[in-house]
Design an enzyme around this catalytic site. Structure first.
Site, PDB file in Angstrom:
ATOM      1  N   LYS A  53       0.846  -1.203   0.000  1.00  0.00           N
ATOM      2  CA  LYS A  53       0.000   0.000   0.000  1.00  0.00           C
ATOM      3  C   LYS A  53       0.876   1.246   0.000  1.00  0.00           C
ATOM      4  O   LYS A  53       0.616   2.211  -0.712  1.00  0.00           O
ATOM      5  CB  LYS A  53      -0.953  -0.025   1.210  1.00  0.00           C
ATOM      6  CG  LYS A  53      -2.081  -1.038   1.017  1.00  0.00           C
ATOM      7  CD  LYS A  53      -2.915  -1.293   2.255  1.00  0.00           C
ATOM      8  CE  LYS A  53      -3.926  -2.415   1.939  1.00  0.00           C
ATOM      9  NZ  LYS A  53      -4.704  -2.888   3.085  1.00  0.00           N
ATOM     10  N   GLN A  97      -5.035  -1.905   9.229  1.00  0.00           N
ATOM     11  CA  GLN A  97      -4.964  -3.214   8.576  1.00  0.00           C
ATOM     12  C   GLN A  97      -5.599  -4.288   9.474  1.00  0.00           C
ATOM     13  O   GLN A  97      -5.311  -4.362  10.669  1.00  0.00           O
ATOM     14  CB  GLN A  97      -3.490  -3.555   8.275  1.00  0.00           C
ATOM     15  CG  GLN A  97      -3.295  -4.807   7.471  1.00  0.00           C
ATOM     16  CD  GLN A  97      -3.838  -4.721   6.038  1.00  0.00           C
ATOM     17  OE1 GLN A  97      -3.881  -3.652   5.434  1.00  0.00           O
ATOM     18  NE2 GLN A  97      -4.281  -5.842   5.505  1.00  0.00           N
ATOM     19  N   ASP A 120     -11.299   2.627   3.715  1.00  0.00           N
ATOM     20  CA  ASP A 120     -11.632   1.198   3.618  1.00  0.00           C
ATOM     21  C   ASP A 120     -13.138   0.996   3.445  1.00  0.00           C
ATOM     22  O   ASP A 120     -13.583  -0.094   3.073  1.00  0.00           O
ATOM     23  CB  ASP A 120     -11.224   0.487   4.925  1.00  0.00           C
ATOM     24  CG  ASP A 120      -9.990  -0.370   4.770  1.00  0.00           C
ATOM     25  OD1 ASP A 120      -9.757  -0.872   3.660  1.00  0.00           O
ATOM     26  OD2 ASP A 120      -9.292  -0.546   5.786  1.00  0.00           O
TER      27      ASP A 120
HETATM   28  N1  GUN Z   1      -7.358  -7.183   5.523  1.00  0.00           N
HETATM   29  C1  GUN Z   1      -7.669  -7.859   4.391  1.00  0.00           C
HETATM   30  N2  GUN Z   1      -8.231  -7.031   3.489  1.00  0.00           N
HETATM   31  C2  GUN Z   1      -8.244  -5.808   4.054  1.00  0.00           C
HETATM   32  C3  GUN Z   1      -8.688  -4.534   3.597  1.00  0.00           C
HETATM   33  O1  GUN Z   1      -9.199  -4.362   2.477  1.00  0.00           O
HETATM   34  N3  GUN Z   1      -8.534  -3.509   4.467  1.00  0.00           N
HETATM   35  C4  GUN Z   1      -7.981  -3.674   5.700  1.00  0.00           C
HETATM   36  N4  GUN Z   1      -7.894  -2.601   6.494  1.00  0.00           N
HETATM   37  N5  GUN Z   1      -7.580  -4.834   6.160  1.00  0.00           N
HETATM   38  C5  GUN Z   1      -7.702  -5.894   5.324  1.00  0.00           C
END
Ligand code: GUN
Length: 298
Positions: A53, A97, A120
């Site tokens: 990211k 995350q 998100d």
């Molecule tokens: N863990 C797996 N996919 C995601 C996501 O799209 N966002 C976040 N914050 N955690 C994740």
């Protein structure tokens, strides 16, 4: 033989668009979107995702903050940090995350993020808006799946989408997205989950099949209708039968055999994964615009 949907190439196109937009915004407003990504603990898969990211944000000119916290970080410490980021005008997007260590209450953390910085799309305000079809932050993986679907199947009105998996991150938001009455959706939606007795009965009816369960090679050829579009969200690390002692990544769909019946299919890796990040970058630009009263289409 199916078309292999090149998620990596489509994500690159989207990233190029985002990059140009970020440049334009910087020229006009003298500042750039900024994304803060928080990782608690050292889950190896999460570490890779967070690093990706950051790398992708930087590639398109988005300011990227990576906040790595010890796995013993308390609920209160995390809430305090989110409060500070909510109040920081230099931060447009906040992403925590998941999964979080088990001593942390995930819902309380998500609820603490300012909905206008919730790139998100997991905050209940955004979830609620998604359900009623209002403009909102769409969760990045379902958003990426939708983008792949509409590019592969331009007229999806009335098509039957079967989603296997009802997670809050993929299955549920995707179902809500695809049932909306607009030209990127308008589908008949079925969701299969752990209480579904005969999953194949449903998946064989799918014009569009999306699988997000985290079970390697679960969907076999006999479960897929000829000509279906198959989107594989799973990322599973398994022992590589061809290279003893080595591992490899596979999806939830048995690619080699489903490829023979599908009209189009995403590979793993290189399908949905890169799209998730591209949509996160789009959402971060959207957050920047919302917070600076800039029209979304500008
Ligand atoms: N863990 C797996 N996919 C995601 C996501 O799209 N966002 C976040 N914050 N955690 C994740």
């Amino acid at each position: 033989m199916a078309i292999i949907i090149d998620g990596k190439a489509i994500a690159s196109e989207i990233k190029e668009e985002v990059k140009q937009e970020v440049e334009k915004l910087e020229q006009k407003y003298g500042k750039k979107p900024a994304l803060a990504v928080i990782l608690v603990g050292n889950n190896p898969a999460s570490e890779v995702y967070v690093r990706n990211k950051k790398k992708n944000s930087e590639e398109v000119g988005i300011n990227s903050w990576q906040i790595l916290l010890d796995e013993h970080t308390t609920q209160q410490e995390l809430l305090t940090l989110i409060g500070q980021l909510n109040n920081d005008n230099n931060v447009n997007g906040i992403l925590v995350q998941l999964p979080l260590p088990s001593h942390i209450n995930e819902n309380e953390i998500i609820n603490a993020i300012d909905p206008v910085k919730d790139v998100d799309g997991f905050h209940p305000v955004n979830t609620g808006k998604l359900v009623i079809g209002e403009d909102c932050f769409i969760p990045c993986t379902p958003y990426g799946c939708q983008e792949l679907i509409v590019r592969t199947m331009p007229d999806i009105k009335g098509k039957h989408i079967v989603i296997v998996g009802r997670s809050n991150i993929v299955g549920k938001p995707l179902a809500n997205l695809m049932v909306q009455k607009n030209n990127r959706a308008n589908c008949i939606v079925t969701v299969c989950h752990t209480a579904t007795k005969d999953i194949g009965y449903y998946t064989r009816q799918a014009d569009i099949l999306v699988v997000a369960v985290g079970k390697a090679n679960m969907i076999t050829k006999d479960m897929v209708k000829k000509g279906a579009v198959v989107i594989d969200v799973g990322i599973n690390r398994i022992n590589d039968p061809e290279n003893p002692g080595k591992t490899k990544l596979v999806g939830d769909v048995k690619f080699d055999e489903v490829y023979e019946v599908a009209h189009a299919i995403t590979p793993v890796p290189g399908g949905v994964g890169p799209m998730t990040i591209a949509m996160l970058l789009k959402n971060t630009v959207k957050a920047f615009k919302l917070q600076n009263n800039i029209a979304i289409n500008e």
